[in-house]
Scaffold this motif. Sequence first.
Motif, PDB file in Angstrom:
ATOM      1  N   ILE A  44     -20.200 -28.798  29.501  1.00 36.68           N
ATOM      2  CA  ILE A  44     -19.177 -29.028  30.515  1.00 36.68           C
ATOM      3  C   ILE A  44     -19.312 -30.437  31.070  1.00 36.68           C
ATOM      4  CG2 ILE A  44     -20.634 -28.066  32.336  1.00 36.68           C
ATOM      5  CD1 ILE A  44     -18.160 -26.812  33.584  1.00 36.68           C
ATOM      6  N   SER A  45     -18.196 -31.049  31.402  1.00 34.86           N
ATOM      7  CA  SER A  45     -18.231 -32.400  31.953  1.00 34.86           C
ATOM      8  C   SER A  45     -18.792 -32.393  33.364  1.00 34.86           C
ATOM      9  CB  SER A  45     -16.818 -33.000  31.966  1.00 34.86           C
ATOM     10  OG  SER A  45     -16.027 -32.369  32.955  1.00 34.86           O
ATOM     11  N   GLY A  46     -19.260 -33.540  33.782  1.00 39.16           N
ATOM     12  CA  GLY A  46     -19.766 -33.654  35.142  1.00 39.16           C
ATOM     13  C   GLY A  46     -18.709 -33.317  36.178  1.00 39.16           C
ATOM     14  N   ALA A  47     -17.470 -33.718  35.915  1.00 41.63           N
ATOM     15  CA  ALA A  47     -16.391 -33.439  36.860  1.00 41.63           C
ATOM     16  C   ALA A  47     -16.141 -31.943  36.976  1.00 41.63           C
ATOM     17  CB  ALA A  47     -15.112 -34.155  36.419  1.00 41.63           C
ATOM     18  N   ASP A  48     -16.120 -31.252  35.823  1.00 44.99           N
ATOM     19  CA  ASP A  48     -15.899 -29.801  35.856  1.00 44.99           C
ATOM     20  C   ASP A  48     -17.096 -29.078  36.460  1.00 44.99           C
ATOM     21  OD1 ASP A  48     -13.291 -29.526  34.869  1.00 44.99           O
ATOM     22  OD2 ASP A  48     -13.958 -29.716  32.798  1.00 44.99           O
ATOM     23  N   LEU A  49     -18.283 -29.572  36.229  1.00 41.48           N
ATOM     24  CA  LEU A  49     -19.473 -28.960  36.806  1.00 41.48           C
ATOM     25  C   LEU A  49     -19.424 -29.007  38.330  1.00 41.48           C
ATOM     26  CD1 LEU A  49     -22.316 -27.760  36.762  1.00 41.48           C
ATOM     27  CD2 LEU A  49     -23.222 -30.063  36.292  1.00 41.48           C
ATOM     28  N   ILE A  50     -19.120 -30.165  38.877  1.00 35.41           N
ATOM     29  CA  ILE A  50     -19.028 -30.290  40.336  1.00 35.41           C
ATOM     30  C   ILE A  50     -17.931 -29.375  40.884  1.00 35.41           C
ATOM     31  CG2 ILE A  50     -18.469 -31.850  42.234  1.00 35.41           C
ATOM     32  CD1 ILE A  50     -21.207 -32.323  41.048  1.00 35.41           C
ATOM     33  N   ALA A  51     -16.805 -29.343  40.195  1.00 32.59           N
ATOM     34  CA  ALA A  51     -15.702 -28.494  40.651  1.00 32.59           C
ATOM     35  C   ALA A  51     -16.092 -27.019  40.629  1.00 32.59           C
ATOM     36  CB  ALA A  51     -14.469 -28.729  39.772  1.00 32.59           C
ATOM     37  N   ALA A  52     -16.797 -26.596  39.570  1.00 33.17           N
ATOM     38  CA  ALA A  52     -17.209 -25.193  39.465  1.00 33.17           C
ATOM     39  C   ALA A  52     -18.150 -24.813  40.599  1.00 33.17           C
ATOM     40  CB  ALA A  52     -17.879 -24.949  38.113  1.00 33.17           C
ATOM     41  N   LEU A  53     -19.082 -25.703  40.925  1.00 34.85           N
ATOM     42  CA  LEU A  53     -20.029 -25.421  42.005  1.00 34.85           C
ATOM     43  C   LEU A  53     -19.323 -25.326  43.355  1.00 34.85           C
ATOM     44  CD1 LEU A  53     -22.999 -27.759  40.994  1.00 34.85           C
ATOM     45  CD2 LEU A  53     -22.817 -25.296  40.674  1.00 34.85           C
ATOM     46  N   ASN A  54     -18.286 -26.116  43.530  1.00 37.56           N
ATOM     47  CA  ASN A  54     -17.559 -26.087  44.794  1.00 37.56           C
ATOM     48  C   ASN A  54     -16.603 -24.904  44.900  1.00 37.56           C
ATOM     49  OD1 ASN A  54     -18.809 -28.426  45.758  1.00 37.56           O
ATOM     50  ND2 ASN A  54     -17.274 -29.773  44.838  1.00 37.56           N
ATOM     51  N   GLU A  55     -16.162 -24.384  43.748  1.00 40.22           N
ATOM     52  CA  GLU A  55     -15.194 -23.284  43.739  1.00 40.22           C
ATOM     53  C   GLU A  55     -15.862 -21.916  43.782  1.00 40.22           C
ATOM     54  OE1 GLU A  55     -12.033 -25.765  40.929  1.00 40.22           O
ATOM     55  OE2 GLU A  55     -13.228 -24.113  40.103  1.00 40.22           O
ATOM     56  N   GLY A  56     -17.023 -21.776  43.143  1.00 39.90           N
ATOM     57  CA  GLY A  56     -17.654 -20.470  43.008  1.00 39.90           C
ATOM     58  C   GLY A  56     -18.361 -20.014  44.274  1.00 39.90           C
ATOM     59  N   SER A  57     -18.689 -18.740  44.303  1.00 41.30           N
ATOM     60  CA  SER A  57     -19.319 -18.139  45.473  1.00 41.30           C
ATOM     61  C   SER A  57     -20.831 -18.274  45.418  1.00 41.30           C
ATOM     62  CB  SER A  57     -18.944 -16.656  45.547  1.00 41.30           C
ATOM     63  OG  SER A  57     -19.639 -16.004  46.580  1.00 41.30           O
ATOM     64  N   ARG A  58     -21.409 -18.898  46.436  1.00 39.05           N
ATOM     65  CA  ARG A  58     -22.850 -18.981  46.670  1.00 39.05           C
ATOM     66  C   ARG A  58     -23.640 -19.363  45.417  1.00 39.05           C
ATOM     67  NH1 ARG A  58     -25.042 -13.758  49.253  1.00 39.05           N
ATOM     68  NH2 ARG A  58     -23.693 -12.753  47.732  1.00 39.05           N
ATOM     69  N   PRO A  59     -23.394 -20.548  44.848  1.00 33.16           N
ATOM     70  CA  PRO A  59     -24.149 -20.946  43.662  1.00 33.16           C
ATOM     71  C   PRO A  59     -25.614 -21.199  43.991  1.00 33.16           C
ATOM     72  CG  PRO A  59     -22.868 -22.797  44.493  1.00 33.16           C
ATOM     73  CD  PRO A  59     -22.453 -21.591  45.284  1.00 33.16           C
ATOM     74  N   ARG A  60     -26.482 -20.784  43.090  1.00 31.07           N
ATOM     75  CA  ARG A  60     -27.912 -21.096  43.160  1.00 31.07           C
ATOM     76  C   ARG A  60     -28.221 -21.960  41.946  1.00 31.07           C
ATOM     77  NH1 ARG A  60     -26.703 -19.620  47.592  1.00 31.07           N
ATOM     78  NH2 ARG A  60     -27.666 -17.891  48.745  1.00 31.07           N
ATOM     79  N   VAL A  61     -28.732 -23.165  42.181  1.00 34.14           N
ATOM     80  CA  VAL A  61     -28.715 -24.209  41.171  1.00 34.14           C
ATOM     81  C   VAL A  61     -30.114 -24.751  40.919  1.00 34.14           C
ATOM     82  CG1 VAL A  61     -27.659 -26.397  40.486  1.00 34.14           C
ATOM     83  CG2 VAL A  61     -26.414 -24.831  41.997  1.00 34.14           C
ATOM     84  N   ALA A  62     -30.447 -24.933  39.643  1.00 32.93           N
ATOM     85  CA  ALA A  62     -31.663 -25.650  39.234  1.00 32.93           C
ATOM     86  C   ALA A  62     -31.240 -26.873  38.437  1.00 32.93           C
ATOM     87  CB  ALA A  62     -32.557 -24.750  38.387  1.00 32.93           C
ATOM     88  N   GLY A  63     -31.990 -27.958  38.601  1.00 40.04           N
ATOM     89  CA  GLY A  63     -31.653 -29.193  37.911  1.00 40.04           C
ATOM     90  C   GLY A  63     -30.702 -30.077  38.689  1.00 40.04           C
ATOM     91  N   MET A  64     -30.246 -29.601  39.830  1.00 42.91           N
ATOM     92  CA  MET A  64     -29.395 -30.375  40.721  1.00 42.91           C
ATOM     93  C   MET A  64     -29.746 -30.020  42.155  1.00 42.91           C
ATOM     94  SD  MET A  64     -25.572 -30.197  39.006  1.00 42.91           S
ATOM     95  CE  MET A  64     -24.899 -31.422  40.135  1.00 42.91           C
ATOM     96  N   ALA A  65     -29.375 -30.897  43.047  1.00 44.11           N
ATOM     97  CA  ALA A  65     -29.568 -30.635  44.474  1.00 44.11           C
ATOM     98  C   ALA A  65     -28.390 -31.212  45.236  1.00 44.11           C
ATOM     99  CB  ALA A  65     -30.870 -31.260  44.963  1.00 44.11           C
ATOM    100  N   LYS A  66     -28.120 -30.626  46.381  1.00 42.96           N
ATOM    101  CA  LYS A  66     -27.038 -31.128  47.213  1.00 42.96           C
ATOM    102  C   LYS A  66     -27.641 -32.000  48.307  1.00 42.96           C
ATOM    103  CE  LYS A  66     -22.513 -29.407  48.583  1.00 42.96           C
ATOM    104  NZ  LYS A  66     -21.688 -28.195  48.874  1.00 42.96           N
ATOM    105  N   VAL A  67     -27.323 -33.279  48.287  1.00 38.17           N
ATOM    106  CA  VAL A  67     -27.859 -34.243  49.240  1.00 38.17           C
ATOM    107  C   VAL A  67     -26.686 -34.892  49.965  1.00 38.17           C
ATOM    108  CG1 VAL A  67     -29.242 -36.336  49.541  1.00 38.17           C
ATOM    109  CG2 VAL A  67     -29.848 -34.675  47.744  1.00 38.17           C
TER     110      VAL A  67
END
Length: 423
Positions: free
Chosen positions: A326-349
């Motif tokens: 998945i592209s970086g743009a779609d990845l960011i969009a998916a994280l912002n659209e989905g419910s309560r994402p729990r993420v490894a390999g990324m952090a929200k700063v």
Amino acid sequence: QLWKEAEGYSIANAGNFLLLSGGDNWTGPAISTWNQGESMVELMNSMGYAASAIGNHEFDFGLDTIRERSAEADYAYVSANTAGRDSGLVPKDIGIVEYRIAESGGVRVGIIGLTTTETSTTTNPATVAPLRFNNYEATLRRIVPEIEAQGVELTFVISHVCLDELEPLALAVADLDISLFGAGHCNELIAKRLDSTVILGGGFHFGSYARATFSIDTDGGVRVDFATAENAGAHADPETRAIIEKWQSRSEASLSEVLAYVDKTVPRGAVLDQLVVDSWLWADPAADVAVTNAGGIRAPLPSGAVTLGDTVAILPFDNTIVAVEISGADLIAALNEGSRPRVAGMAKVDDKWTLAATGKAPEADELYRVLINSFMYAGGDGYERFASADHNAYDTGTQYGLPFRDWLRSLASTQASPLRLID
């Protein structure tokens, strides 16, 4: 046994009781999850249930399993608003019926079921794709006259619906003279009157219950008394205990394997969620990011010896890990659209997602290998973008709890040297 003693239940007067459930009977505790609800059906049969609503998690093991469990049940699985997407009819072929008419204390009672309209996204959407979940009010306005024509004296609605939707529904259909609404889905413990109806919610895990006692006068007047109660502190019912022990013994050889020792209980929440999703990247270091939904993590990690059964309770669903490109743009969009994402390999700063490997935001046009679970790939919890961005994702076939179990084993903890996972 406690509720029987508290409510004066006996074999002699069992006909005066109707035991009802708001659904979600099978997924959660390790034993029931391990045998896909078969043990719970036997238990509910022995307890004398009259009917259960169909909850979203009744679909977790597939439509064939609903058919099998419904055939085993002595009680009805009811959902008047569940219909085939093409036929528009209740799917009786898998054992679901719209309602049941039962007699209790010489009174004919119509028991209608409702299933949350969120089911298409709160169980695996691919599993329920052949079904639709219709509007509650329209369903009741269609069904209530039908059962009244069959001579019912009281109408009950048992639902897998939370109170925030159920209470407005009860007011909207006050003209239908529904005597009781039962709430499920959100595990609320409540007994209250709302206008001319009573709303009950029994809590969860058999730790409590709600009850209503209806009395019909000779002139047709109805009186009702209602309350909630804790269901603890009594002697074990012999038949119930025997059933539990039977299923425990059947699964003990597998589920009793000790995977790790932990010094303190890790409750449901951010710390445990992070451990789970981190284990996916540990198991597949070729991936850039891993994302799971918080709703897929269902129980705490206990202190002391952690068994396979404990981890099945934590991660009980029949989900697999899916690798998407998945592209970086779609990845960011998916994280912002989905419910309560729990993420490894990324952090929200500072409200921006950054990659752990670079400390920078993902490149909009660059492709990243992202691990998600099959529930999310099917569009569950608002994660439709993953599938739309990668139609040919790779389903690894790995059950989503396996990396966590393997990670716990790999740490080689002992009773003398347990894991310290939380402060």
